[in-house]
Design an enzyme around this catalytic site. Structure first.
Site, PDB file in Angstrom:
ATOM      1  NE  ARG A  98      -2.578   0.981   3.577  1.00 32.05           N
ATOM      2  CZ  ARG A  98      -3.335   0.641   4.618  1.00 32.05           C
ATOM      3  NH1 ARG A  98      -4.566   0.194   4.421  1.00 32.05           N
ATOM      4  NH2 ARG A  98      -2.863   0.704   5.844  1.00 32.05           N
ATOM      5  CB  SER A 143     -12.194  -2.753   1.779  1.00 30.32           C
ATOM      6  OG  SER A 143     -10.810  -3.033   1.894  1.00 30.32           O
ATOM      7  CE  LYS A 181      -7.415   2.568   4.788  1.00 25.85           C
ATOM      8  NZ  LYS A 181      -8.324   2.070   3.741  1.00 25.85           N
TER       9      LYS A 181
END
Length: 213
Positions: free
Chosen positions: A42, A111, A140
């Protein structure tokens, strides 16, 4: 490489926030030595050229360990580096568009946060689902905490492998036991560790207990 629930058991998601004494490549290799079963790269800050170079290097590393290599969000990079798969969020490219461009050759993860999203993702071609955030997480800040009842409902609603993500660490991983998830995806619990390899060994054992493998 096809998606199997065994790939979800201990799923490492990179974050260069903890790059320091080791490069990201070295950190990923330590995680692989410790027993992670999937690696997702990521990157939100690198330019395309640097991202591609890094993806090619880590993809080759994962191949040596026979572990799937997944790119987050960027389909062009995933295709260019011959990644095993791509992972999408709800705001990313539609899963069915990925399928049109890649056929069935690339693992597709999505997701999801609700039963409806989970069923739609599977209809659109998802090979596995990421569910979360299952615990409060600093990775997050805008991620909503998923109640355990919804986690179980999503797992019961689909037949594809599912991996839980969000705030998971050694202290709470076993709380996922009996939820129906096939494994745990971790970010800071792996990459902020002083000894990544040993930490992953411990997490792998916990994940096996949690999943009943």
């Amino acid at each position: 490489m096809r998606c199997d629930k065994k790939h979800m058991l201990l799923y490492a998601v990179t974050d260069r926030a903890w790059v320091g004494k080791q490069t990201l490549y070295q950190q990923v290799e330590a995680a692989l030595k410790g027993g992670v079963t999937c690696v997702q790269l990521r990157e939100k800050e690198l330019d395309e050229a640097a991202f591609l170079w890094e993806a090619q290097e880590i993809c080759a590393l994962c191949r040596r360990y026979h572990v799937p290599f997944i790119v987050n969000d960027n389909l062009d990079i995933a295709i260019a580096c011959s990644a095993d798969g791509i992972h999408l969020g709800q705001e990313d490219m539609p899963p069915d568009e990925v399928r049109r461009r890649t056929g069935r050759d690339m693992i597709l993860g999505v997701s999801v946060h609700t039963v409806e999203q989970a069923r739609q993702a599977v209809r659109d071609g998802a090979d596995y689902l990421g569910l979360g955030a299952v615990f409060p997480t600093s990775t997050k800040a805008d991620a909503d905490h998923m109640p355990n009842e919804r986690l179980r409902a999503i797992c019961s609603a689909v037949e594809v492998p599912v991996v839980a993500i969000g705030g998971i660490n050694r202290d709470n991983l076993l709380k996922l036991s009996g939820s129906g998830v096939d494994g745990a995806a971790l970010v800071s619990a792996i990459f902020s560790a002083e000894d990544i390899e040993e930490t992953c060994r411990e997490l792998r054992e916990l994940s096996e207990v949690m999943a009943g493998t």
